[in-house]
Design a protein around this motif. Structure first.
Motif, PDB file in Angstrom:
ATOM      1  N   ARG A 176      -5.944 -28.729 -20.537  1.00  0.00           N
ATOM      2  CA  ARG A 176      -5.002 -27.632 -20.436  1.00  0.00           C
ATOM      3  C   ARG A 176      -5.722 -26.372 -20.885  1.00  0.00           C
ATOM      4  N   TYR A 203      -0.196 -24.952 -29.727  1.00  0.00           N
ATOM      5  CA  TYR A 203      -1.206 -24.488 -28.757  1.00  0.00           C
ATOM      6  C   TYR A 203      -1.977 -23.290 -29.319  1.00  0.00           C
ATOM      7  N   TYR A 242      -0.981 -24.103 -16.724  1.00  0.00           N
ATOM      8  CA  TYR A 242      -0.036 -24.926 -15.948  1.00  0.00           C
ATOM      9  C   TYR A 242       1.346 -24.281 -15.893  1.00  0.00           C
ATOM     10  N   TYR A 243       1.680 -23.453 -16.905  1.00  0.00           N
ATOM     11  CA  TYR A 243       2.977 -22.757 -16.838  1.00  0.00           C
ATOM     12  C   TYR A 243       2.986 -21.770 -15.674  1.00  0.00           C
TER      13      TYR A 243
HETATM   14 FE    FE Z   1       3.307 -27.113 -22.759  1.00  0.00          FE
END
Ligand code: FE
Length: 341
Positions: free
Chosen positions: A132, A172, A228-229
């Motif tokens: 990610r 994150y 990915y968002y």
């Molecule tokens: Fe997430």
């Protein structure tokens, strides 16, 4: 199943002997389920587990919750835990679980061949299953990408009232800052974060989507999000006006975190869990695991989703992701001191 069999053997000598052969019986029993505690959403993992069961005959039972909740549960259950595997969406959480003795080492030539060493625990207690990338995003009408370079450069006053960030409470961001501390030290990182805070156009948002929506709406021009968002956003709205910029390409590379998993200390079916982990690290399973959430596969031989590929290739950080866990507590203190709420 093992304990009742052993209990029937009243001789202590035989009881001592029975635990090892019993493991063999369990390992060979293909119908023994693998039980997974997962911080990854049900909608992402269920289709993949169903496929594993269809291919191998091994059922997968899972429960989903926040990683912190699952880790506390594993610790409280101890030897009585039904869980064979812990799956999280951040390396810092896997590190926490391993650090608390909740995961066991697994040596597997398959995992070592399929997953780069920087995305695996050096102690073999967990592996990354998808990458990610957390990088800079910008509004193409208001930002010339040639003016972008590094995460650190977003501390420059030229970005005053133009930066949007997510809350520092999110793991994150803690992992990103932990990796920055590993690369440049605590003092330099704190200076960077003070600069970011001074440049904020709005108080930190609760999630990455809100950061991108604020950029699209003109509230700010740049932000830092997991790509990915944006992928999910673009699936719904292909003309969504936010672009990806690969940070730190001339230096230490873009920060990548992992969604990953490890086998629990007290797994009842470690052989089945290992089989699931190995299966997830290759082929169609890898493509689905990463692609269903617009992430990057960890296995370099696996095809990247076309939309994700359209953002171009990038150099990821070469620092082992284990540092995201090791320096997480320091990261939280640094963010706090620098005033990132
Ligand atoms: Fe997430």
């Amino acid at each position: 199943m093992r304990l009742p069999t052993c209990n029937r053997l009243v001789s202590t000598v035989l009881a001592a002997l029975c635990s090892l052969p019993a493991l063999h019986v369990r390992a060979a029993d293909a119908t023994e389920p693998v039980v997974v505690y997962s911080a990854r959403n049900e909608q992402l993992i269920k289709p993949i587990f169903d496929r594993f069961t269809a291919e191998t005959g091994i059922p997968v039972r899972f429960t989903t919750a926040d990683a912190a909740v699952l880790i506390e549960r594993l610790a409280a259950e101890g030897k009585n835990s039904p869980a064979d595997m812990l799956m999280t969406v951040d390396a810092g959480e896997l590190w926490n679980a391993a650090n608390r003795g909740l995961l066991r080492p697994t040596r597997s030539s398959i995992l070592e061949a399929n997953i780069p060493a920087t995305l695996r625990d050096p102690g073999n207690r967990w592996v990354g299953l998808s990458q990610r990338a957390r990088t800079i995003v910008y509004h193409p009408n208001r930002v010339d990408p040639r003016t972008l370079s590094t995460y650190e450069a977003l501390a420059d006053p030229v970005w005053k009232n133009r930066l949007c960030l997510r809350s520092s409470k999110k793991v994150y961001n803690q992992s990103l800052v932990a990796m920055m501390i590993k690369a440049r030290g605590e003092t330099a990182t704190e200076t960077t974060i003070r600069g970011w805070v001074a440049n904020l156009a709005a108080p930190p948002f609760a999630n990455d989507n809100q950061v991108m929506e604020a950029i699209a709406a003109g509230q700010c021009d740049v932000g830092i999000v997991n790509t990915y968002y944006l992928g999910r956003m673009l699936q719904k709205q292909p003309d969504f006006p936010v672009k990806v910029f690969w940070a730190n390409q001339r230096g230490d590379g873009t920060h990548v975190n992992v969604s990953g998993a490890g086998i629990t200390r007290h797994a009842r079916n470690p052989a089945g869990a290992q089989k699931l982990l190995e299966w997830l690290s290759a082929g169609e399973a890898q493509r689905l695991f990463a692609g269903s959430n617009m992430e990057y596969p960890v296995n370099p031989t696996v095809e990247i989703d076309p939309l994700v590929r359209s953002w171009g290739s990038f150099t990821p950080s070469r620092i082992n992701i284990v540092e995201a866990g090791r320096r997480q507590a320091t990261a939280v203190r640094v963010m706090d001191r620098a005033g990132w709420r």
